[in-house]
Every structure is written in structure tokens, then in C-alpha cells.
Design a protein around this motif. Structure first.
Motif, mmCIF file in Angstrom:
data_model
loop_
_atom_site.group_PDB
_atom_site.id
_atom_site.type_symbol
_atom_site.label_atom_id
_atom_site.label_comp_id
_atom_site.label_asym_id
_atom_site.label_seq_id
_atom_site.Cartn_x
_atom_site.Cartn_y
_atom_site.Cartn_z
ATOM 1 N N VAL A 104 0.831 -1.222 0.000
ATOM 2 C CA VAL A 104 0.000 0.000 0.000
ATOM 3 C C VAL A 104 0.858 1.263 0.000
ATOM 4 O O VAL A 104 0.337 2.360 0.156
ATOM 5 N N ASP A 105 2.185 1.098 -0.183
ATOM 6 C CA ASP A 105 3.050 2.271 -0.282
ATOM 7 C C ASP A 105 3.113 3.084 1.002
ATOM 8 O O ASP A 105 3.271 4.301 0.971
ATOM 9 N N ALA A 106 2.985 2.415 2.137
ATOM 10 C CA ALA A 106 3.063 3.140 3.405
ATOM 11 C C ALA A 106 4.519 3.534 3.660
ATOM 12 O O ALA A 106 5.434 2.825 3.244
ATOM 13 N N ALA A 107 4.712 4.661 4.350
ATOM 14 C CA ALA A 107 6.080 5.049 4.737
ATOM 15 C C ALA A 107 6.615 3.987 5.679
ATOM 16 O O ALA A 107 5.836 3.394 6.420
ATOM 17 N N PRO A 108 7.878 3.656 5.699
ATOM 18 C CA PRO A 108 8.956 4.294 4.939
ATOM 19 C C PRO A 108 9.135 3.760 3.517
ATOM 20 O O PRO A 108 10.007 4.227 2.815
ATOM 21 N N TYR A 109 8.307 2.785 3.127
ATOM 22 C CA TYR A 109 8.499 2.211 1.783
ATOM 23 C C TYR A 109 8.006 3.173 0.709
ATOM 24 O O TYR A 109 8.556 3.275 -0.372
ATOM 25 N N GLY A 110 6.926 3.871 1.020
ATOM 26 C CA GLY A 110 6.454 4.935 0.142
ATOM 27 C C GLY A 110 6.846 6.275 0.750
ATOM 28 O O GLY A 110 7.462 6.316 1.823
ATOM 29 N N ARG A 111 6.473 7.324 0.070
ATOM 30 C CA ARG A 111 6.891 8.649 0.514
ATOM 31 C C ARG A 111 6.194 9.043 1.821
ATOM 32 O O ARG A 111 5.003 8.831 1.982
ATOM 33 N N ALA A 112 6.946 9.627 2.733
ATOM 34 C CA ALA A 112 6.401 10.010 4.034
ATOM 35 C C ALA A 112 5.609 11.306 3.935
ATOM 36 O O ALA A 112 5.762 12.063 2.984
ATOM 37 N N ALA A 113 4.770 11.540 4.931
ATOM 38 C CA ALA A 113 4.070 12.829 5.014
ATOM 39 C C ALA A 113 5.106 13.907 5.322
ATOM 40 O O ALA A 113 6.215 13.601 5.743
ATOM 41 N N GLU A 114 4.717 15.158 5.135
ATOM 42 C CA GLU A 114 5.659 16.259 5.370
ATOM 43 C C GLU A 114 6.309 16.158 6.749
ATOM 44 O O GLU A 114 5.615 15.976 7.739
ATOM 45 N N ASN A 115 7.620 16.283 6.790
ATOM 46 C CA ASN A 115 8.303 16.149 8.085
ATOM 47 C C ASN A 115 8.779 17.492 8.640
ATOM 48 O O ASN A 115 9.492 17.541 9.632
ATOM 49 N N GLY A 116 8.415 18.565 7.973
ATOM 50 C CA GLY A 116 8.733 19.893 8.493
ATOM 51 C C GLY A 116 10.118 20.393 8.131
ATOM 52 O O GLY A 116 10.449 21.547 8.378
ATOM 53 N N GLN A 117 10.942 19.511 7.533
ATOM 54 C CA GLN A 117 12.291 19.947 7.154
ATOM 55 C C GLN A 117 12.271 20.664 5.808
ATOM 56 O O GLN A 117 11.499 20.294 4.928
#
Ligand code: ARG
Length: 576
Positions: A104-117
Motif C-alpha cells: 500500500v506504499d506506506a512510509a517508509p516504503y512509500g513517501r512520508a508525510a511532510e516532516n517539516g524539514q
């Protein structure tokens, strides 16, 4: 952290709570990491600090903790080994967790939600009016990989091309063009023609020192801001170069969010100088303006304005740092530039530190080593082409593609669209080779090693990927629904699964250390594990339930390898 790790953490915290420790105090001391040896378990916990908190010797504490964390449907075992506790997950639970997340492309395998960096990555940045050389290619592929890696982790990334389109190097080219140039010849083959001019300038300037004075005068005229011949010349040469660079950039799959070269800071340098002055750190030295950096541990002062009033490479980098700070509010600014510019970036950071500018902390030079080729006597030396000192990147890429074309013609003459595959594999072989070893190491440019389909190479990992695609095609295309799989059939795929579980940590480490090689090596490891698994686990001929489980595994490996390759800027062909 995966759900499995989350679950384990909860169980450990509950256990230390039962053992009388305050949960909130204990929480940051529960550090779960990989064990030294995979045979010991999947996750290890060093109990030193927890034991100290409990006032017990670590081995006794570890023993008690291991007993408290009784097996459940996720945890298979907890065993103390000296001051450590080693945990093992149930294989079926591990398979379910990892494969579902990949699917399902969940993080960390898929792109993570915004991390503020917010990460600014200054990379490639060739000097226009000079050939795009092999060192710039390293910066280009390293920077491109870092952009992709940080984006994957949820950072807002600004990929910046700080093109060298101002200053004395540029003025010299302009001088050569104004003296001996021919517009027709320039249009025909801009990079090669400019390189000829560049060489000619070098020769003539040796015989006639007046040439350098002429170049300095041209630069002064250009910096005057007036609409004059120099400005028109600048525009022409800049446009021709930029267009020519698009060739290699396109083939390498590289793009920029901002092409703000040195010239972009033309009207921002005065404000930057005023800021240095206001900070009280600007000094005069023989008519020039400098910042001394002795207290910062750097002997060489940073020269910001020459005695003839013109600015320098440094002046533009300073203005760029202020500009980036104000426009993007970066957490980090990575300068992906060869190790030979170490002093330059140390000075830049030191000037900002001396000025008490907070952006100083964000400035990070990401240096890298040279590209070496085998010289006539068989010794590795700084890269040079056979014909002399010019190395045109497009020629190197073409050579790689031609070599791969030949391999394809031998190994897989039926392949559809061999030219496109050869392009993808040939270019990637070079990129992969550049990103395989720690960046500070020199890279050996060795065709045979790079193009070996069985070595630790781009073609090898791409081939592994294509092979997984081929299994899926032969199975009829549809991958079984992960929810319907009986994961007990994957009990012996633990090496593949454990490697998969390491993906997130590898990407994070690559970002923290600005080291794409961690991801490159990850793809090699995963390709190797799935390959070994498939040697004695056939997919297509197996019983339906087993076959379905293995197909899900194969599909997940294909997806994750594709993502890993994507993060280092390499495409994964479905057939090769
Ligand atoms: N143009 C420079 C060179 O070719 C590299 C620029 C790197 N970036 C920077 N902000 N100084 O050497």
C-alpha cells in the motif's frame, strides 16, 4: 518505525512498568536497534540505562525483562544475552506487516508525510562556457539522489543549480569570444566550440599577459549593470551553454527547482556587503575588502571585494546564503561540491558564524572525491579522455549506451526497443558506479567493472528487477490480494523480509549523512537476497496458496527495488 516495532516497544514499556519503572522516564531509554548478528534476533535492546534507572546490574535486569515479555502473536521470543535482550518476531507476522506496508506504499516504503524539514541542495552548478566535466557529473548525480531521498522522507526540497555564469572565469571566455569568436561555429556545437576558445585563451594569455587585464576590464563593464556589448555577450554565451547542458541533464533524469546562477546575485551583493559591514567584521586590506577568520581557525581571510571594486565567487555565495535563508527558511543547505573546495565552504560558514548569522548552522559542504581513469601506464589517475584533457559527458554516456547495445544484441536479440533499454542501462551503469562507494572516495571509472551484469553494478540490480517483472508477467499479471495471503508460506523468506525491513533506516541514514551510497548498497543487498530466495523457491510451479504468497513477495521486492533505484535516479526497465 514499523507497526511491529511499535508493538514491541509497547510490550517493553509495559514490562518495565511492571518492573516498577516510571513509563515516561523509561520511554526515551528504550532504544531498539538491529542486533550485531542476525542470528541473535531481529531487534536488540541494550538495557544499560534502564538497569541504571532500576538500580540493578544490567545482566540481571535484561534477564528479568526478557521473562516479562512473553511471546504473543507478533513476538516469537525474547532472550537475554548479557546486558542485551534480543527479540524475534514471528515470521508470518513479519511477512504480513512488511508486505502489506510495501503493497500500500506506506512510509517508509512509500513517501512520508511532510516532516517539516526544508532542505536546499546546491548541486551540479557547472561553469558555463566551460565543458560540463566529469566532476560536475558526480555533483549532479549525488545532488539528484539527495533531492530524491529527502523528498521521500517528507522534506520540502529546493534543488538549486548555482550556475557559474559570472566572475572572472566567465569573463575570460567572453574575452576569447570577443577576440577570436565566430557566431556560426558557436551555434553549431556550443560546448565544443567554447572549449576550443577556452584552450586558446589559456595559450594566448600565457604569451600575452595583457589578455587577463582585458578580461578584468570586460568583467568590470559587465558588472557596471549597463546595457553594453559585454552584457549581450554574456546573455548569448549563457543561453547557448544552458541549452547544451539540457542534453546530459535530460539523459540523467535530473531537473532543478531553481536555476539561480551566480549572475542572479548581481543585484543582491551590495546588500550582502552592507550586512557584513554592519556586523562589524569587514576589514580593508591593500584596497580590498576581506573578513579575517583567525578566531574561527582559518588562516586565509575571505576576500569579498577586490581592489578594483569587483566582486568574487565568495561574494555571490554569501549573497546566495542570505537569499536562500530569506526565501526558503532552510533547515539545511547542502553544497554538493568537490572536496577541492573545502576551504571555500569553511570560509563561507566561518564568515556567517563571525557575523552571528543563524544560517551559518545550516551551511553544510558535502564534498566528494575525484573520478579516476586508467592512464597509459595502467595507473589510476585523474580522469582524462584519450584525446587530451577535455571530457564531454555526452560522449561518455554514448559510449556506455553503445557497449550495452552490444551486450543486448548478444544476450537478448529479441528484446523490444533495445535502444531505449540500452540508454536506460548504459547511463545508469555510470550513475550507479558513482553512487556505490562512500562519496569521499575517488571513483574508478572502469568500463568492465561498471557494465558487469553479475557484479555489484547498475545493470545487475536493474536485471534483478526485470527478472521479477518477468515472473509477474508469466503469472498472468494480476498480483494476488495481500489480504488473502497465508503468510505462514513465507516463513523461510526471512532474509528477504528482514532486508526489506531495513529500507527505512537505510534511507534515513543516507539523508542524515548525505550519503546516497547507503541506498545504492541497499539495492544490491535486496537484489541479492531475493535472487538467493528464488534459487530454491520456485514461484510459478508451486501449489496455488504457496504460489500466491510468493507472488506477493516477488511483487513487493520489485516495488521496493524500483523505489530504491528511483531514489538514486535510476530507472527500472520492465524487460532487459
Ligand atoms: N561553479 C562551481 C564550480 O564549477 C561550483 C559551484 C558550487 N556551488 C556554490 N554555491 N558555490 O566549481
Amino acid at each position: 518505525m514499523t507497526d511491529l516495532h511499535q508493538h514491541l516497544r509497547e510490550r517493553v514499556l509495559a514490562a518495565v512498568g511492571e518492573m516498577g519503572l516510571d513509563r515516561d522516564v523509561a520511554d526515551p531509554l528504550v532504544r531498539l536497534g538491529p542486533p550485531k548478528n542476525r542470528d541473535h534476533g531481529d531487534v536488540a535492546l541494550g538495557s544499560f540505562q534502564l538497569a541504571k534507572l532500576a538500580g540493578e546490574p544490567p545482566p540481571a535486569f535484561a534477564d528479568a525483562l526478557a521473562t516479562k515479555v512473553a511471546p504473543d502473536d507478533v513476538i516469537e521470543s525474547a532472550e537475554a544475552a548479557g546486558p542485551f535482550v534480543n527479540f524475534r518476531f514471528r515470521r508470518a507476522a513479519m511477512a504480513r506487516e512488511v508486505l502489506t506496508a510495501v503493497c500500500v506504499d506506506a512510509a517508509p516504503y512509500g513517501r512520508a508525510a511532510e516532516n517539516g524539514q526544508v532542505v536546499c541542495i546546491d548541486f551540479s552548478s557547472p561553469n558555463i562556457a566551460k565543458p560540463f566535466h566529469i566532476g560536475h557529473m558526480r555533483s549532479t548525480v549525488l545532488g539528484n539522489a539527495l533531492c530524491r531521498i529527502h523528498r521521500h522522507l517528507g522534506a520540502k526540497v529546493h534543488g538549486i543549480n548555482h550556475l557559474g555564469d559570472w566572475g572572472m572565469p566567465f569573463a575570460k571566455m567572453m574575452t576569447a569570444y570577443m577576440r577570436f569568436g565566430d557566431e556560426q561555429a558557436l551555434h553549431e556545437s556550443p560546448m565544443r566550440y567554447m572549449f576550443e576558445l577556452y584552450k586558446r585563451y589559456g595559450k594566448e594569455a600565457e604569451a600575452d599577459p595583457a589578455l587577463d587585464a582585458e578580461a578584468a576590464a570586460h568583467f568590470k563593464a559587465l558588472e557596471s549593470g549597463e546595457d553594453n556589448e559585454q552584457r549581450r555577450m554574456w546573455q548569448l554565451l549563457r543561453e547557448e551553454s544552458l541549452q547544451a547542458f539540457q542534453g546530459p541533464y535530460g539523459r540523467l533524469g535530473v531537473s532543478f527547482d531553481h536555476i539561480t546562477g551566480e549572475s542572479f546575485f548581481e543585484d543582491k551583493m551590495e546588500a550582502a556587503m552592507a550586512r557584513v559591514e554592519a556586523a562589524g567584521v569587514l576589514e580593508e586590506s591593500e584596497g580590498a575588502e576581506v573578513v579575517t577568520l583567525k578566531e574561527q581557525g582559518i588562516k586565509v581571510p575571505c576576500l569579498l571585494r577586490k581592489s578594483d571594486g569587483t566582486t568574487l565567487y565568495h561574494t555571490r555565495d554569501l549573497a546566495a546564503a542570505f537569499y536562500r535563508e530569506q526565501q526558503y527558511r532552510p533547515t539545511r543547505i547542502l553544497y554538493v561540491v568537490g572536496a577541492e573546495q573545502k576551504l571555500h565552504f569553511a570560509q563561507l560558514k566561518a564568515v556567517l558564524t563571525k557575523m552571528d548569522e543563524p544560517v551559518a548552522d545550516a551551511v553544510e559542504h558535502v564534498p566528494f572525491g575525484l573520478v579516476l581513469s586508467k592512464g597509459p601506464e595502467g595507473k589510476w589517475e585523474k580522469f582524462a579522455s584519450r584525446s587530451g584533457n577535455a571530457v564531454f559527458l555526452d560522449e561518455i554516456l554514448d559510449e556506455a549506451v553503445n557497449k550495452v547495445r552490444q551486450v543486448i544484441a548478444e544476450k537478448n536479440p529479441e528484446l523490444e526497443d533495445p535502444q531505449q533499454v540500452a540508454e536506460q542501462v548504459g547511463v545508469s551503469a555510470i550513475v550507479f558506479n558513482d553512487l556505490k562507494n562512500g562519496r569521499i572516495k575517488d571513483v574508478k571509472f572502469d568500463w568492465d567493472a561498471m557494465l558487469n551484469f553479475e557484479g555489484e553494478t547498475g545493470p545487475y540490480v536493474q536485471y534483478a528487477c526485470a527478472r521479477l517483472s518477468s515472473i509477474l508477467r508469466k503469472a498472468g499479471g494480476d498480483v494476488p490480494d495481500v489480504a488473502s495471503v497465508d503468510f505462514t508460506h513465507l516463513a523461510d523468506a526471512e532474509n528477504v523480509l528482514l532486508t526489506m525491513m531495513g529500507f527505512g533506516a537505510a534511507v534515513q541514514r543516507a539523508a542524515d549523512q548525505s550519503e546516497p551510497s547507503v541506498v545504492t548498497n541497499y539495492t544490491i543487498a535486496l537484489a541479492g537476497e531475493i535472487h538467493s530466495y528464488l534459487v530454491d523457491h520456485h514461484v510459478l510451479g508451486a501449489d496455488p496458496a504457496v504460489r500466491d504468497a510468493r507472488l506477493v513477495l516477488v511483487d513487493a521486492a520489485r516495488k521496493l527495488l524500483t523505489t530504491g533505484l528511483h531514489l538514486i535516479g535510476i530507472p527500472a526497465p520492465a524487460r532487459m
